[in-house]
Design an enzyme around this catalytic site. Structure first.
Site, short mmCIF file in Angstrom:
data_model
loop_
_atom_site.label_atom_id
_atom_site.label_comp_id
_atom_site.label_asym_id
_atom_site.label_seq_id
_atom_site.Cartn_x
_atom_site.Cartn_y
_atom_site.Cartn_z
N CYS A 126 0.85 -1.20 0.00
CA CYS A 126 0.00 0.00 0.00
C CYS A 126 0.88 1.25 0.00
CB CYS A 126 -0.85 -0.03 1.27
SG CYS A 126 -1.95 1.36 1.46
N THR B 271 0.69 3.42 2.13
CA THR B 271 1.07 3.55 3.53
C THR B 271 2.39 2.82 3.79
OG1 THR B 271 -1.24 3.61 4.14
CG2 THR B 271 0.31 3.10 5.89
N HIS C 47 5.21 4.85 2.60
CA HIS C 47 5.60 5.89 3.56
C HIS C 47 6.47 5.29 4.67
CE1 HIS C 47 3.14 9.14 2.00
NE2 HIS C 47 2.12 8.32 1.91
N HIS D 188 -0.87 -4.44 5.73
CA HIS D 188 -2.24 -4.59 6.22
C HIS D 188 -3.22 -5.14 5.19
CE1 HIS D 188 -1.71 -0.54 4.58
NE2 HIS D 188 -2.91 -0.71 4.08
N ILE E 295 -5.91 3.57 -5.84
CA ILE E 295 -7.31 3.68 -5.39
C ILE E 295 -8.12 4.53 -6.36
CG2 ILE E 295 -8.80 4.40 -3.48
CD1 ILE E 295 -6.54 3.66 -1.58
N ASP F 66 -4.56 13.34 -13.62
CA ASP F 66 -3.36 12.83 -12.97
C ASP F 66 -2.18 13.46 -13.71
OD1 ASP F 66 -2.94 10.13 -10.99
OD2 ASP F 66 -1.16 10.82 -12.04
N ARG G 241 -1.06 5.99 -16.46
CA ARG G 241 -2.22 5.80 -15.57
C ARG G 241 -3.48 6.43 -16.18
NH1 ARG G 241 -0.02 4.50 -10.18
NH2 ARG G 241 1.81 3.30 -10.82
N LEU H 280 -10.59 11.39 -0.10
CA LEU H 280 -9.87 10.24 0.45
C LEU H 280 -8.36 10.48 0.47
CD1 LEU H 280 -10.30 7.14 1.31
CD2 LEU H 280 -9.40 6.66 -0.95
N GLY H 281 -7.85 11.19 -0.53
CA GLY H 281 -6.41 11.45 -0.62
C GLY H 281 -5.89 12.21 0.58
N ILE I 34 -13.46 10.72 3.96
CA ILE I 34 -13.62 9.26 3.87
C ILE I 34 -12.44 8.58 4.53
CG2 ILE I 34 -13.94 7.28 2.34
CD1 ILE I 34 -16.19 9.31 2.09
ZN ZN Z 1 -3.72 -0.02 2.21
#
Ligand code: ZN
Length: 381
Positions: A76, A78, A81, A101, A213, A233, A238, A301-302, A326
């Site tokens: 992900c 995440t 990061h 996760h 996402i 984008d 993409r 969400l971003g 969100i």
């Molecule tokens: Zn994730």
């Protein structure tokens, strides 16, 4: 976890490999007794990279917990990061934690008080864990519980042979949903949650940012009945994929904001009905709101990397628009919606899940994801 800015190329040092001992009986849990140690990708120091620990103790299983043998795991934003150890990661992630996760696996062992699951069941799990006692947990909004602990962020995660999670967080995977898809329930759930919260049926939609996402958001919005989907984008491949997934127009926003005028003229001069903000990039957030019609709805969400400057007057107050934050996935409404969309073959993930590597090749897997060469990159265990 939530969406992340479009990947950028970074240089990095190779992580330190934790050597396995010559005598290590590494996990394959083929025998009757479960092993005591396992492979696990850990945040081994306060800096860049992760390390593969081959002798991590298998997590303990409380009476209400389920031990899951992980089969496939998704990388992900995440995790990126955490790999790169940016300010957010340094402020949030405990050194020594098992990361990851997004996953699918098989139940290895159940705690003594577990009633709903049995050994051998194929499962995934909601990675946001709450004690279920705060206001939101008790009123149908456990996804924003005050005491949420996130797998691979606040407690040991799933880049490991085994993970222990509360029974109440386990999701049984339908037989008709393949492992590689089930491993992406977490980010797909973010996309489904965003689209469903915004409400897109017979509406024009702008997906701002088509990373993992965002791309999922395009295929989900299409399945949910969006009339026309526009995308922005800064990554041309993409954008091409977004078109393939159903966007009528995909604009390269690195070339200026002229596309806002194009969207307006395509929408009776009004702007789009719905903004799905998936980038977290300050410029994209501002432009997305400018492309939204008065009285429209924005679902965000971003995650911006830091606090942003934002024109509330023009973009929200005088516009009279609705803004939704969100976070995570609704438990379990979003999961049922995801399952329905997948069983109905209404969404297309084949072009989004691009790579898979054995966990031993985790450096290559992360490099493929971080460089932007891969979109959703999986690791198999
Ligand atoms: Zn994730």
């Amino acid at each position: 976890m939530d969406s992340i800015p479009t990947p950028t190329q970074t240089s990095r040092q190779g992580p330190i490999q934790v050597p396995a001992s010559m005598t290590d009986q590494r996990t394959s849990p083929a025998g009757n007794a479960s092993p005591e140690t396992m492979r696990a990708l850990i945040k081994h120091h306060a800096g860049e990279g992760l390390a593969l620990d081959e002798r991590r103790p298998v997590p303990e299983v409380g009476p209400l917990d389920v031990l899951i043998r992980v089969k496939k795991a998704g990388i992900c934003g995440t995790d990126r990061h955490i790999w790169q150890w940016d300010d957010w990661a340094a402020s949030r992630i405990p050194v020594g934690i098992v990361t990851g996760h997004e996953f699918v696996g098989v139940i290895e062992h159940t705690g003594s008080a577990v009633t709903q699951f049995t050994k051998g069941q194929r499962v995934s799990a909601e990675g946001h864990i709450t004690a279920g006692i705060d206001y939101n947990s008790r009123t149908g909004n456990a996804h924003i519980a005050r005491d949420t602990k996130i797998l691979g962020v606040d407690r040991d995660g799933i880049f490991a042979d085994f993970v222990s999670v509360p029974e109440s967080n386990v999701w049984p995977v339908h037989d008709d949903i393949p492992d590689r898809v089930a491993a992406t329930f977490d980010p797909l759930g973010n996309a489904v949650h965003t689209v469903m919260a915004a409400g897109v049926s017979a509406k024009s939609v702008l997906v701002s940012g088509v990373g993992i996402i965002g791309l999922m958001g395009v295929t989900v919005a299409r399945a949910a009945g969006a009339s026309r989907i526009f995308c922005t984008d800064i990554n041309p491949p993409r954008l091409a994929l977004a078109r393939k997934l159903g966007a009528v127009e995909a604009y390269d926003s690195s070339q200026g904001d002229h596309w806002i005028k194009d969207i307006r003229s395509a929408t009776r001069g009004e702007g789009v009905d719905v903004l799905l903000e998936m980038s977290g990039a300050p410029t994209a957030i501002d432009e997305g709101f400018r492309a939204l019609r008065n009285g429209g709805r924005a679902a965000l969400l971003g995650l911006p990397a830091k606090p942003v400057t934002f024109d509330f007057n023009a973009n929200i107050i005088f516009k009279g628009c609705e803004v939704l934050g969100i976070n995570g996935r609704r438990m379990w409404e979003t999961w049922y919606q995801m399952e329905e969309l997948l069983l109905g073959k209404r969404i297309q993930l084949d072009d989004i899940i691009t790579h898979e590597f054995p966990i031993e090749q985790y450096e290559k897997a992360f490099d493929t994801m971080i460089s932007g060469e891969g979109i959703k990159v999986l690791m198999s265990l």
